[in-house]
Design a protein around this motif. Structure first.
Motif, mmCIF file in Angstrom:
data_model
loop_
_atom_site.group_PDB
_atom_site.id
_atom_site.type_symbol
_atom_site.label_atom_id
_atom_site.label_comp_id
_atom_site.label_asym_id
_atom_site.label_seq_id
_atom_site.Cartn_x
_atom_site.Cartn_y
_atom_site.Cartn_z
ATOM 1 N N THR A 1 51.020 45.027 41.922
ATOM 2 C CA THR A 1 49.847 44.328 41.395
ATOM 3 C C THR A 1 49.014 43.699 42.516
ATOM 4 O O THR A 1 47.785 43.640 42.411
ATOM 5 C CB THR A 1 50.276 43.243 40.392
ATOM 6 N N ALA A 2 49.675 43.252 43.574
ATOM 7 C CA ALA A 2 48.924 42.682 44.701
ATOM 8 C C ALA A 2 48.075 43.750 45.378
ATOM 9 O O ALA A 2 46.897 43.522 45.693
ATOM 10 C CB ALA A 2 49.887 42.048 45.705
ATOM 11 N N ARG A 3 48.653 44.917 45.600
ATOM 12 C CA ARG A 3 47.896 46.017 46.208
ATOM 13 C C ARG A 3 46.746 46.450 45.305
ATOM 14 O O ARG A 3 45.640 46.712 45.791
ATOM 15 C CB ARG A 3 48.836 47.188 46.476
ATOM 16 N N THR B 1 40.927 46.627 44.288
ATOM 17 C CA THR B 1 39.793 46.544 43.374
ATOM 18 C C THR B 1 38.859 45.391 43.725
ATOM 19 O O THR B 1 37.836 45.199 43.051
ATOM 20 C CB THR B 1 40.292 46.358 41.927
ATOM 21 N N GLY B 2 39.203 44.619 44.744
ATOM 22 C CA GLY B 2 38.352 43.512 45.151
ATOM 23 C C GLY B 2 38.392 42.330 44.206
ATOM 24 O O GLY B 2 37.428 41.554 44.140
ATOM 25 N N ALA B 3 39.482 42.169 43.463
ATOM 26 C CA ALA B 3 39.585 41.066 42.515
ATOM 27 C C ALA B 3 39.643 39.733 43.253
ATOM 28 O O ALA B 3 40.265 39.610 44.300
ATOM 29 C CB ALA B 3 40.837 41.245 41.647
ATOM 30 N N TRP C 1 45.816 37.480 45.057
ATOM 31 C CA TRP C 1 47.139 37.082 45.529
ATOM 32 C C TRP C 1 47.757 35.967 44.697
ATOM 33 O O TRP C 1 48.964 35.696 44.806
ATOM 34 C CB TRP C 1 47.023 36.568 46.972
ATOM 35 N N ARG C 2 46.956 35.321 43.848
ATOM 36 C CA ARG C 2 47.427 34.097 43.189
ATOM 37 C C ARG C 2 48.554 34.368 42.188
ATOM 38 O O ARG C 2 49.570 33.659 42.180
ATOM 39 C CB ARG C 2 46.259 33.403 42.505
ATOM 40 N N ALA C 3 48.388 35.352 41.331
ATOM 41 C CA ALA C 3 49.413 35.632 40.323
ATOM 42 C C ALA C 3 50.725 36.107 40.956
ATOM 43 O O ALA C 3 51.796 35.603 40.591
ATOM 44 C CB ALA C 3 48.902 36.660 39.316
ATOM 45 N N PRO C 4 50.701 37.072 41.904
ATOM 46 C CA PRO C 4 51.962 37.448 42.561
ATOM 47 C C PRO C 4 52.640 36.287 43.277
ATOM 48 O O PRO C 4 53.864 36.143 43.216
ATOM 49 C CB PRO C 4 51.533 38.544 43.540
ATOM 50 N N LEU C 5 51.841 35.447 43.930
ATOM 51 C CA LEU C 5 52.423 34.305 44.630
ATOM 52 C C LEU C 5 53.038 33.318 43.640
ATOM 53 O O LEU C 5 54.145 32.796 43.861
ATOM 54 C CB LEU C 5 51.353 33.608 45.467
ATOM 55 N N ALA C 6 52.342 33.061 42.544
ATOM 56 C CA ALA C 6 52.862 32.143 41.530
ATOM 57 C C ALA C 6 54.161 32.667 40.927
ATOM 58 O O ALA C 6 55.097 31.899 40.670
ATOM 59 C CB ALA C 6 51.823 31.924 40.434
ATOM 60 N N ALA C 7 54.221 33.974 40.702
ATOM 61 C CA ALA C 7 55.446 34.565 40.164
ATOM 62 C C ALA C 7 56.602 34.441 41.157
ATOM 63 O O ALA C 7 57.744 34.158 40.763
ATOM 64 C CB ALA C 7 55.208 36.033 39.812
ATOM 65 N N SER D 1 33.103 43.015 32.463
ATOM 66 C CA SER D 1 32.153 43.206 31.372
ATOM 67 C C SER D 1 30.708 42.960 31.795
ATOM 68 O O SER D 1 29.787 43.128 31.021
ATOM 69 C CB SER D 1 32.498 42.268 30.206
ATOM 70 N N GLY D 2 30.505 42.539 33.075
ATOM 71 C CA GLY D 2 29.135 42.421 33.556
ATOM 72 C C GLY D 2 28.736 41.080 34.082
ATOM 73 O O GLY D 2 27.606 40.881 34.484
ATOM 74 N N THR D 3 29.642 40.092 34.055
ATOM 75 C CA THR D 3 29.320 38.771 34.569
ATOM 76 C C THR D 3 29.253 38.820 36.082
ATOM 77 O O THR D 3 30.058 39.481 36.736
ATOM 78 C CB THR D 3 30.407 37.747 34.145
ATOM 79 N N ALA D 4 28.284 38.129 36.650
ATOM 80 C CA ALA D 4 28.106 38.162 38.098
ATOM 81 C C ALA D 4 29.303 37.591 38.801
ATOM 82 O O ALA D 4 29.895 36.612 38.373
ATOM 83 C CB ALA D 4 26.861 37.368 38.465
ATOM 84 N N SER D 5 29.682 38.213 39.894
ATOM 85 C CA SER D 5 30.771 37.744 40.732
ATOM 86 C C SER D 5 30.203 37.340 42.071
ATOM 87 O O SER D 5 29.320 37.988 42.606
ATOM 88 C CB SER D 5 31.806 38.864 40.941
ATOM 89 N N PRO D 6 30.712 36.243 42.660
ATOM 90 C CA PRO D 6 30.181 35.805 43.942
ATOM 91 C C PRO D 6 30.414 36.811 45.037
ATOM 92 O O PRO D 6 29.771 36.781 46.070
ATOM 93 C CB PRO D 6 30.931 34.490 44.200
#
Length: 219
Positions: free
Chosen positions: A69-71, A76-78, A82-88, A209-214
């Motif tokens: 999931t981290a890779r 995908t440029g999310a 790293w936050r979810a894998p680190l939290a797990a 869904s189309g919301t702007a990302s920084p």
């Protein structure tokens, strides 16, 4: 938010109740012994199921999912991939930090088939299985779009946790209450992790869904 508090409060109260019964030698222990006597049957199958709770088996499964999931998140440029894998990973590390002191404090003896000694409550193997497989499922679910795939992951997770738990009791490694207490502890840890993972999943779906990302600008 209220639902998350509920998921944390109920297992916390149940864990406190069970721990009190174990320390005080309450009547719930008699039921525990009767259930153990009815289920106890050390055989090859029970050993294989109990092994699902070994650190050498459960943790590598979690690590494989975290790496995957981290890779994928990074590719995908999310945002905060790293936050979810680190939290797990941190959630998994909390298991021995919480279980070991409880074992030392309660000093519960083992079942009739175990050698003399204490430190069987709660079950470290049951907690390891529940948190490792549960965290793996929680981290993986936001990346699965098909409902059938999501249901399959949840079903496999539940089967692994229940299989390991049943094997630990059937083999005689732990009393049933040892396992139930570990479920309560794991539920609290996984509820906190679910809160974080679900928030990240909603953020990712909004961007898709189309919301702007920084980072990427308007879709």
């Amino acid at each position: 938010m209220v639902f998350v508090v509920f998921l944390l409060a109920v297992p916390a109260v149940l864990l406190a109740l069970i721990t009190w019964q174990v320390v005080a030698g309450g009547p719930l222990l008699e039921v525990d012994r009767e259930v153990e006597h009815a289920l106890l049957h050390p055989d090859r199958l029970s050993q294989l199921l109990a092994d699902l709770g070994l650190v050498q088996i459960a943790v590598p499964v979690l690590l494989a999912v975290l790496v995957h999931t981290a890779r994928r998140g990074r590719a995908t440029g999310a945002d905060h991939w790293w936050r979810a894998p680190l939290a797990a990973a941190v959630t998994m590390a909390l298991v021995p930090a919480l279980v070991v002191p409880l074992k030392a404090w309660t000093a519960r003896p083992g079942t009739a088939v175990m050698p003399p000694g204490t430190g069987y409550f709660p079950s470290g193997h049951a907690a390891t299985a529940a948190v490792a497989y549960g965290a793996a499922a929680l981290v993986l679910l936001p990346w699965l779009r098909r409902p059938a795939a999501r249901r399959t992951v949840v079903a496999v997770c539940v089967a692994l946790v229940l299989g390991a738990s049943f094997g630990l009791v059937r083999r005689g490694y732990h009393w049933p209450l040892d396992v139930v207490a570990s479920w309560c502890l794991a539920s609290m840890l996984l509820s906190a992790l679910w809160r974080l993972v679900s928030g990240l999943g909603r953020s990712r779906r909004r961007r898709c869904s189309g919301t702007a990302s920084p980072r990427t600008g308007p879709s």
